[in-house]
Design an enzyme around this catalytic site. Sequence first.
Site, short mmCIF file in Angstrom:
data_model
loop_
_atom_site.label_atom_id
_atom_site.label_comp_id
_atom_site.label_asym_id
_atom_site.label_seq_id
_atom_site.Cartn_x
_atom_site.Cartn_y
_atom_site.Cartn_z
N CYS A 168 -8.72 2.52 3.78
CA CYS A 168 -9.44 3.12 2.66
C CYS A 168 -9.88 4.56 2.94
CB CYS A 168 -10.65 2.26 2.32
SG CYS A 168 -10.27 0.51 2.26
N HIS A 309 -18.36 6.65 -0.89
CA HIS A 309 -17.28 5.66 -0.78
C HIS A 309 -17.58 4.51 -1.74
CE1 HIS A 309 -13.84 3.77 0.98
NE2 HIS A 309 -14.53 2.74 1.43
N GLU A 320 -23.49 2.71 4.09
CA GLU A 320 -23.35 4.09 3.65
C GLU A 320 -24.70 4.69 3.29
OE1 GLU A 320 -20.54 6.91 0.83
OE2 GLU A 320 -20.61 4.76 0.43
N LYS A 341 -15.54 4.64 -7.79
CA LYS A 341 -14.98 3.28 -7.80
C LYS A 341 -15.66 2.37 -8.81
CE LYS A 341 -13.50 3.39 -2.93
NZ LYS A 341 -14.09 4.69 -2.55
N HIS A 346 -10.98 0.33 -6.49
CA HIS A 346 -10.67 0.89 -5.17
C HIS A 346 -9.17 1.15 -5.08
CE1 HIS A 346 -10.72 1.92 -1.08
NE2 HIS A 346 -11.57 1.02 -0.62
N PHE A 405 -11.03 -0.09 6.53
CA PHE A 405 -10.81 -1.20 7.46
C PHE A 405 -10.29 -0.63 8.77
CE2 PHE A 405 -9.94 -5.09 4.47
CZ PHE A 405 -11.20 -4.95 3.92
#
Length: 420
Positions: A168, A309, A320, A341, A346, A405
């Site tokens: 990501c 994010h 975050e 998002k 995503h 990830f």
Amino acid sequence: MDNKRRVVVTGMGAITPLGTNVEKFWAGLLAGQSAIRRITRFDPTQFAVQIAAQIDDFKVDEYAAYIDRKEARRIDLFMQYAIAAAAQAFQQANLKIDESNADEVGAVIGSGIGGLTTMQESFRTLFDKGPMRVSPFTGPYMIPNMAPGYIAITFGVRGPNFSVASACATGTNAIGEAFEIIRRGDANAMVTGGSDANITEFGVAAFHRTQAMTTLFNQDPAHSSRPFDAKRDGFVFGEGCGILIFEELEFARARGAHILAEVVGYGATDDAYHISAPVAGGAGAVRAMRRALQKAGLQPAAVDYINAHGTSTQLNDAAETAAIKTVFGDHARRIPISSTKSMIGHLLGAAGAVEAIATVKTLETGWIHPTINYEFPDPACDLDYVPNTPRRANVRVAMSNSFGFGGHNAIIIFKKFEEA
């Protein structure tokens, strides 16, 4: 910022669930419009996850000057998106490639997975019809680097060319590496961004099994992606592509290019902790944000906006938020933060690229798009997420965050362009 070469943005292109160009995408974001709906690309009835942010209005025939009809039937969807978005970006930048500059223009385009549609179709062919029926194009069209490779072939750019894959964080890592290539003098312009098209049976099934996707909103898809909200329960699949043209400042000036923004900082780190969960408190994100600020020569108080994010997962949004508080201290509560998002889901390897475009549009227009579906405050997420309504603001410096990830953290900082 140090005395290395300055890098500016001169063109952008986007293929997104909210629209197949930058202006449609941006208008949808400012309208707070959700692009998430029930999957129609295949029958999702047997799936625990039945919703996604699908692109329904992309017409490859509109790009016949770049992808002929025969080629369009063969190449993977993630490649089609990349070529189309690159064509838009080249057009806005008015950058013509010829023998005088081809060697000085490169491409770094990331993809989280590559040609997943090609892979899935080829698996079916292999098991249904045998190995000799697998297409000879399977190998080339499933690998991530074919997006920048095909862009090089299509547009004639012969400079540095490669792909990035960091889950990501891919799109932002690609953009950051393109920035560094120009700064160190290995190219004068770069085509950069990310592209992914993963809404397939295999893609949805595989990512659902990570337990990171929402399963509670199949009957209410528009409210499914809810970053920083207390009732968030996972991310929503999206697809698409974002492409930006970066140029060295003097190279752009020499051809009279219109400058959209300046790229000033990039930071990349890894948590070295877990394959999918962020480290508690976001320590890796903290180091990446601080590194980007240091490279940009900026103090934390200079940042006016953060494109988060903001995946809508419990762990990511809390980590975050904690990382932003650590880096920015008291200033964290004064920074407007929003998650793209919340509206487009995503986009995996393309997420950081389309979010970079949204960040540049904020600098360009003075508007911050909202985080939609923010209804129930979470004590662990207590900053200003620009809930539900767009906001006017004087944004001179903006940061875009991406985390992936594998513990990957990537941060890019843009600012309004100034001559001095």
